[in-house]
Design a protein around this motif. Structure first.
Motif, mmCIF file in Angstrom:
data_model
loop_
_atom_site.group_PDB
_atom_site.id
_atom_site.type_symbol
_atom_site.label_atom_id
_atom_site.label_comp_id
_atom_site.label_asym_id
_atom_site.label_seq_id
_atom_site.Cartn_x
_atom_site.Cartn_y
_atom_site.Cartn_z
ATOM 1 N N GLN A 164 0.861 -1.279 -0.093
ATOM 2 C CA GLN A 164 -0.057 0.067 -0.087
ATOM 3 C C GLN A 164 0.896 1.288 -0.089
ATOM 4 O O GLN A 164 0.549 2.116 -0.782
ATOM 5 N N CYS A 165 1.978 1.164 0.873
ATOM 6 C CA CYS A 165 2.878 2.501 0.776
ATOM 7 C C CYS A 165 3.519 2.621 -0.502
ATOM 8 O O CYS A 165 3.627 3.792 -1.130
ATOM 9 N N ASN A 192 1.081 4.147 -2.869
ATOM 10 C CA ASN A 192 0.683 5.426 -2.790
ATOM 11 C C ASN A 192 1.738 6.181 -3.389
ATOM 12 O O ASN A 192 1.316 7.509 -3.946
ATOM 13 N N ASP A 231 1.089 6.166 -7.000
ATOM 14 C CA ASP A 231 -0.114 7.100 -7.368
ATOM 15 C C ASP A 231 0.239 8.546 -7.558
ATOM 16 O O ASP A 231 -0.064 9.222 -8.404
ATOM 17 N N TRP A 289 7.356 6.212 2.162
ATOM 18 C CA TRP A 289 6.117 6.689 1.747
ATOM 19 C C TRP A 289 5.892 8.027 3.171
ATOM 20 O O TRP A 289 5.545 9.011 3.016
#
Length: 237
Positions: A160-161, A164, A167, A228
């Motif tokens: 997820q990090c 991110n 993204d 992140w």
């Protein structure tokens, strides 16, 4: 007692008679001293009639009464001291138990953290063996395909990090170019050619870029999540 010859008179009631012998002795003296049962006129007289004064007792009985009283007082003090010591011991035991529980909790949390780190390291090592050549080369790739590649290469707890950052940097466009700086690819590497350290196909193969980006985050920050955290604070990494 003569008016002109005052003697200090201490009431036997002021001493606690602790034995049957002492009580009997005091009772017999009461009969001798008073001669008859006093008839109380009021509360004060009733109290006086029921009291034998220490001065009215023979010397031997005075010592007996005093000894019994002092013994009882000493026993009372000892009982109070024992109760206080017991209370202090119980409190100390509770404090010690709380500290022991806290220490055990800290050890358990540390062990759990270390176990998690070992599992993540093992997973990361396993995923790092996945190279860009593990994926079929295509002329173009969708965002879903690129994300699927990343999920196979990045540890699950770090994905997820990792996602991110991608993204914010390129929106998962492996051919993204910054018009002003020339930064290129999923991670906006500057210059983009530095990704050639992983593969010559860095411009066209998102798997090569993912490999490079993951290595960069791990070597510079320790992990994608640490990278992140830095990105959130600085808006670059």
């Amino acid at each position: 007692m003569l008016e002109g010859n005052r003697v200090s008179r201490i009431s036997v009631r002021g001493f606690a008679v602790a034995s049957a012998t002492a009580v009997t002795a005091v009772g017999s003296v009461v009969g001798v001293a008073s001669g008859s049962v006093a008839q109380p006129n009021n509360d004060a007289e009733a109290t006086a009639a029921d009291t034998t004064l220490l001065a009215d007792l023979p010397a031997g009985q005075q010592a007996q009464v005093q000894t019994a009283s002092l013994t009882q007082q000493a026993d009372a003090v000892a009982i109070q001291a024992d109760a206080s010591a017991k209370k202090d011991a119980e409190q100390a035991a509770r404090v010690a138990a709380a500290k022991t529980a806290e220490a055990k909790k800290a050890l358990a949390e540390k062990a759990a953290k270390e176990a998690k780190e070992r599992a993540e390291a093992k997973e990361a090592a396993s995923r790092s063996s996945v190279s860009s050549s593990s994926f079929p080369v295509q002329s173009s790739y969708t965002v879903a395909q690129i994300q699927a590649m990343a999920q196979q290469m990045v540890a699950s707890g770090q994905f997820q990090c990792f996602s991110n950052i991608v993204d914010h940097e390129s929106s998962w466009n492996y051919q993204a170019v910054n018009a002003s700086s020339g930064a290129y690819g999923l991670f906006q590497a500057l210059p983009g050619s530095k990704m050639s350290s992983v593969g010559a196909d860095w411009q066209t193969n998102p798997a090569t870029q993912i490999k490079w980006g993951l290595n960069y985050m791990n070597s510079r920050y320790g992990s994608p999540c640490e990278a992140w955290s830095f990105w959130q604070a600085n808006h670059w990494y």
